[in-house]
Write an enzyme that holds these catalytic residues in place. Structure first.
Site, PDB file in Angstrom:
ATOM      1  N   CYS A   2      29.349  47.428  34.369  1.00  0.00           N
ATOM      2  CA  CYS A   2      27.631  47.625  35.281  1.00  0.00           C
ATOM      3  C   CYS A   2      27.388  47.482  35.880  1.00  0.00           C
ATOM      4  CB  CYS A   2      27.301  49.063  34.392  1.00  0.00           C
ATOM      5  SG  CYS A   2      27.977  50.717  34.444  1.00  0.00           S
ATOM      6  N   ARG A  27      32.710  43.186  39.291  1.00  0.00           N
ATOM      7  CA  ARG A  27      32.317  42.875  37.859  1.00  0.00           C
ATOM      8  C   ARG A  27      33.158  44.402  37.050  1.00  0.00           C
ATOM      9  NH1 ARG A  27      27.528  40.923  36.265  1.00  0.00           N
ATOM     10  NH2 ARG A  27      27.416  43.077  34.863  1.00  0.00           N
ATOM     11  N   TRP A  77      30.663  51.752  35.334  1.00  0.00           N
ATOM     12  CA  TRP A  77      32.311  51.686  34.751  1.00  0.00           C
ATOM     13  C   TRP A  77      32.214  52.404  33.548  1.00  0.00           C
ATOM     14  CZ3 TRP A  77      34.034  50.025  29.788  1.00  0.00           C
ATOM     15  CH2 TRP A  77      35.359  49.515  29.914  1.00  0.00           C
ATOM     16  N   ASN A 106      22.660  49.773  33.322  1.00  0.00           N
ATOM     17  CA  ASN A 106      23.424  48.843  32.278  1.00  0.00           C
ATOM     18  C   ASN A 106      23.381  49.385  30.567  1.00  0.00           C
ATOM     19  OD1 ASN A 106      25.746  47.617  31.716  1.00  0.00           O
ATOM     20  ND2 ASN A 106      24.551  45.605  32.799  1.00  0.00           N
ATOM     21  N   GLY A 107      24.400  49.442  30.286  1.00  0.00           N
ATOM     22  CA  GLY A 107      23.835  49.607  28.644  1.00  0.00           C
ATOM     23  C   GLY A 107      23.918  50.216  27.769  1.00  0.00           C
ATOM     24  N   GLU A 487      47.932  33.781  27.123  1.00  0.00           N
ATOM     25  CA  GLU A 487      47.071  33.596  28.459  1.00  0.00           C
ATOM     26  C   GLU A 487      48.146  33.979  29.631  1.00  0.00           C
ATOM     27  OE1 GLU A 487      44.063  33.602  28.636  1.00  0.00           O
ATOM     28  OE2 GLU A 487      44.353  33.474  30.998  1.00  0.00           O
ATOM     29  N   LYS A 491      47.315  37.677  32.071  1.00  0.00           N
ATOM     30  CA  LYS A 491      47.090  37.677  33.165  1.00  0.00           C
ATOM     31  C   LYS A 491      47.669  38.553  33.825  1.00  0.00           C
ATOM     32  CE  LYS A 491      44.202  36.495  33.317  1.00  0.00           C
ATOM     33  NZ  LYS A 491      43.270  35.451  32.873  1.00  0.00           N
ATOM     34  N   GLU A 494      47.181  42.388  33.098  1.00  0.00           N
ATOM     35  CA  GLU A 494      45.498  42.779  33.509  1.00  0.00           C
ATOM     36  C   GLU A 494      46.190  43.345  35.333  1.00  0.00           C
ATOM     37  OE1 GLU A 494      42.119  40.358  32.399  1.00  0.00           O
ATOM     38  OE2 GLU A 494      44.258  38.692  32.654  1.00  0.00           O
ATOM     39  N   HIS A 510      61.049  37.466  14.050  1.00  0.00           N
ATOM     40  CA  HIS A 510      60.668  38.366  12.956  1.00  0.00           C
ATOM     41  C   HIS A 510      60.585  39.766  13.377  1.00  0.00           C
ATOM     42  CE1 HIS A 510      60.138  35.380  10.205  1.00  0.00           C
ATOM     43  NE2 HIS A 510      60.462  34.308  10.955  1.00  0.00           N
ATOM     44  N   LYS A 609      34.720  42.848  34.181  1.00  0.00           N
ATOM     45  CA  LYS A 609      34.196  41.056  34.546  1.00  0.00           C
ATOM     46  C   LYS A 609      33.849  40.814  33.449  1.00  0.00           C
ATOM     47  CE  LYS A 609      35.066  37.053  35.814  1.00  0.00           C
ATOM     48  NZ  LYS A 609      36.124  36.200  35.654  1.00  0.00           N
TER      49      LYS A 609
HETATM   50  C1  G6P Z   1      36.106  40.562  29.909  1.00  0.00           C
HETATM   51  C2  G6P Z   1      37.043  39.688  31.455  1.00  0.00           C
HETATM   52  C3  G6P Z   1      38.415  38.417  30.396  1.00  0.00           C
HETATM   53  C4  G6P Z   1      37.005  37.572  30.109  1.00  0.00           C
HETATM   54  C5  G6P Z   1      36.700  38.508  29.250  1.00  0.00           C
HETATM   55  C6  G6P Z   1      35.770  37.843  28.127  1.00  0.00           C
HETATM   56  O1  G6P Z   1      37.275  41.016  29.224  1.00  0.00           O
HETATM   57  O2  G6P Z   1      38.080  40.876  32.219  1.00  0.00           O
HETATM   58  O3  G6P Z   1      38.725  38.195  31.602  1.00  0.00           O
HETATM   59  O4  G6P Z   1      37.992  36.796  29.759  1.00  0.00           O
HETATM   60  O5  G6P Z   1      35.751  39.573  29.048  1.00  0.00           O
HETATM   61  O6  G6P Z   1      34.704  37.432  29.488  1.00  0.00           O
HETATM   62  P1  G6P Z   1      33.663  35.917  29.048  1.00  0.00           P
HETATM   63  O7  G6P Z   1      32.555  36.592  30.171  1.00  0.00           O
HETATM   64  O8  G6P Z   1      32.894  36.013  27.769  1.00  0.00           O
HETATM   65  O9  G6P Z   1      34.635  34.689  28.876  1.00  0.00           O
END
Ligand code: G6P
Length: 614
Positions: A2, A27, A77, A106-107, A487, A491, A494, A510, A609
């Site tokens: 949010c 975000r 969100w 937000n929260g 990673e 990527k 996502e 395995h 985000k």
């Molecule tokens: C969300 C984002 C990721 C990020 C993760 C941790 O899931 O989409 O890209 O790696 O949060 O976020 P931070 O701000 O703690 O690195």
């Protein structure tokens, strides 16, 4: 997650609120809304819609706009309740009293159902499934002509997390904001205030801002403000200069923020290193560690916690800590660490790794570790963020604002910061000056090595195009390249919504090997290192089952050409730093795959985000 924007000043609020909402779009959100208080008629007009801010803008315009110099706006969100217009913010108090209060939040209000029951017994009826509407009604119920007091009284009844902005039709010169746990920044302009979840919505207006400590409320009038706890004990807010400029959050010549940020990495890593790593003297200078250097050097154990990409950086950090600092090191999901009764004592240093510095689980894990006596450190990007403020000491990434939801430059910044931290400790324990000097020379050479990989972006795109219709991918690596594999897979899933899994190359046998059939793309991180031969053996296993191999390999390695359908060459560096270079082609692969599949790279579905709820 949010996004909140609120304005009080002398200008029309609506354009400022919309501009702010657009800056916060990155975000992640699913619906949006805006409320403006028209001081002449003492009414708050609200407009909400499902979908993009653009849709909301059209709706407001079609309704003839909203007039007033004070307003609140929100991107939601969904947590409590589905993605519907009725659940979008702003929420208002009971219609029977004429909708005096409007709030954005937000929260999560954890005790919202008991509060709702209490309000229902008093005759309130609700129009949404949200916890926020309950808070709006509670403030309305407690309102007796003073908004600030009503907000304070309501928040004394609330458990959970909140960043809120509240307006009241009867007080056209007051904006009340409050915070506990969720991010909130108050920009201080000339005769105006702009409140937002993060500085990207503020820097176009002012570079002066303050944050609120937990459990505090700020009453903003056009030329003044007052800050106090929810029990009305006055506190002093410290106004500081925001760290970055508007240009840093503009897209420039790039099509997407993600691509911009991938290409920024040579520069952002130079910023991470600047003034901290000196190869001539073999010294690492970390001002943020301050007086904790000795405690850190004497630590018996290091635990790195994070979520998502930050966890993958922590995994690379484990190798760096063990290799360079010779300290037992672990990594853990912050969300698991905080709930599993972790063994933490005075010899433990816990490092919270986070781009935003606001991830709820990472923050809670850090607080848990602190309570148990650990030295609490942060490897954080956003200056002044909650995690940064909660730590005893830390290292800022200095990679600049990261807007793309898929984290890229923060990942390499986190690894570089952890490498510096490992060297910093190692130098105080076992490492010679000569070793550190040559290691730093190699660190300083990483930005140029990354530039060489970025120059191959077009050929990576061409190769990616051949496999972009495949729905299942594997990413495999060994040692510190195992987190790189994770990673790479993260990527890809996502932003292109392709199913991808990362794992240690040896683990494939395995179980996951059962998935491999003709034409399945399998990405190997196969740069030359101590485990190179073993990785080649794993490649053969995949090929003999018809899998198509895409290899990240060391420049000059001709042998691998005969074993892989595609080879993404990268320059060689020392093994401990190789993940910094190896991840670049995987970032580009994911980016090109998403674009080729026509996906919205910077606003992937369902993702946020910064995840500010558990
Ligand atoms: C969300 C984002 C990721 C990020 C993760 C941790 O899931 O989409 O890209 O790696 O949060 O976020 P931070 O701000 O703690 O690195």
């Amino acid at each position: 997650m949010c996004g909140i924007v609120a304005y009080i000043g002398r200008k029309q609020a609506l354009p400022i609120l919309f501009e702010g909402l657009k800056r916060l779009e990155y975000r992640g959100y699913d619906s949006a809304g805006v409320g403006v208080l028209n001081g002449e008629v003492h009414e708050v007009h609200v407009c909400r819609s499902v979908g993009r801010v653009r849709v909301l803008e059209d709706k407001v315009e079609a309704a003839g706009g909203l007039t007033g110099t004070i307003g609140i706006a929100h991107t939601r969100w969904a947590t409590h309740g589905g993605v519907t217009e009725a659940n979008a913010h702003p929420h208002r108090d009971d219609s029977s009293v004429g909708h005096r209060i409007a709030i954005i939040h937000n929260g999560i209000i954890e005790n919202y159902s008991s509060l709702k029951k209490y309000l229902e017994e008093k005759g309130h009826s609700f129009t949404s499934e949200t916890d926020t509407e309950v808070l709006a009604h509670l403030i309305g119920e407690l309102y007796h002509g003073d908004l600030e007091k009503a907000v304070q009284a309501a928040l004394r009844e609330v458990t959970g997390a909140y960043a809120i902005a509240v307006i009241c039709a009867e007080e056209p010169d007051t904006l009340v904001v409050a915070r506990k746990g969720s991010p909130l920044l108050v920009g201080v302009g000339n005769g105006e205030f702009i409140v937002a979840s993060d500085s990207s919505a503020i820097v176009a207006h002012t570079t002066q801002a303050f944050t609120l400590p937990d459990f505090t409320v700020a009453k903003l009038t056009r030329d003044n403000f007052r800050t106090a706890t929810i029990d009305d004990v006055p506190i002093t807010a410290e106004v500081r200069e925001l760290e970055f400029e508007l240009a840093e959050i503009e897209l420039g010549p790039y099509e997407h923020y993600m691509l911009k940020e991938i290409f920024e990495q040579p520069r952002s890593l130079r910023m991470t290193l600047q003034g901290r790593a000196d190869s001539r003297t073999g010294s690492i200078v970390l001002g943020g560690i301050g007086e904790h250097a000795r405690t850190l050097a004497n630590a018996k154990r290091i635990v790195m916690v994070g979520q998502g990409t930050a966890l993958h950086a922590s995994m690379v950090g484990k190798y760096l800590m063990e290799d360079l600092a010779k300290i037992a090191a672990e990594h853990d999901f912050a969300s698991e660490f905080r709930y599993r009764n972790p063994i933490v004592d005075f010899g433990t240093a816990v490092i919270a790794v986070s781009q935003s510095g606001e991830t709820a689980d990472t923050l809670a894990a850090l607080q848990e570790a602190k309570q148990r006596g650990a030295l609490a450190l942060g490897v954080v990007n956003v200056v002044g963020s909650t995690i940064a403020r909660e730590t005893d000491a830390g290292v800022y990434l200095r990679v600049g604002p990261e807007i793309g939801v898929a984290s890229t430059k923060a990942f390499t910044g986190q690894i570089m910061a952890l490498a510096m931290l490992a060297l910093f400790i190692g130098r105080r324990r076992y490492l010679s000056q000569d070793f550190v000097s040559s290691f730093i020379s190699e660190m300083n050479a990483i930005p140029d090595r990354i530039t060489r990989v970025l120059e191959r972006s077009d050929s990576i795109r061409t190769a990616t195009a051949k496999y972009v219709d495949r729905e299942n991918w594997l990413f495999l690596g060994r040692g510190a390249n195992y987190p790189v594999a994770l990673e790479g897979a993260l990527k890809l899933k996502e932003i292109s919504y392709i199913h991808a899994e990362g794992m240690p190359a040896a683990e494939m046998k395995h179980g996951p090997i059962a998935l491999i059939d003709k034409g399945m793309p399998v990405v190997f991180i196969a740069t030359r290192n101590s485990q190179y031969e073993k990785v080649l053996a794993n490649i053969s296993e995949v090929r003999s089952r018809g899998g198509h191999v895409i290899a990240v390999a060391t420049e000059g390695d001709e042998e691998i050409r005969s074993m892989a359908e595609e080879v993404f060459y990268v320059p060689q560096t020392i093994e401990a730093l190789q993940p910094l270079v190896n991840v670049i082609p995987l970032q580009l692969l994911a980016y090109h795959a998403a674009v080729l599949r026509g996906k919205d790279v910077d606003k992937p579905r369902n993702l946020a985000k910064s995840v500010t709820v558990e």
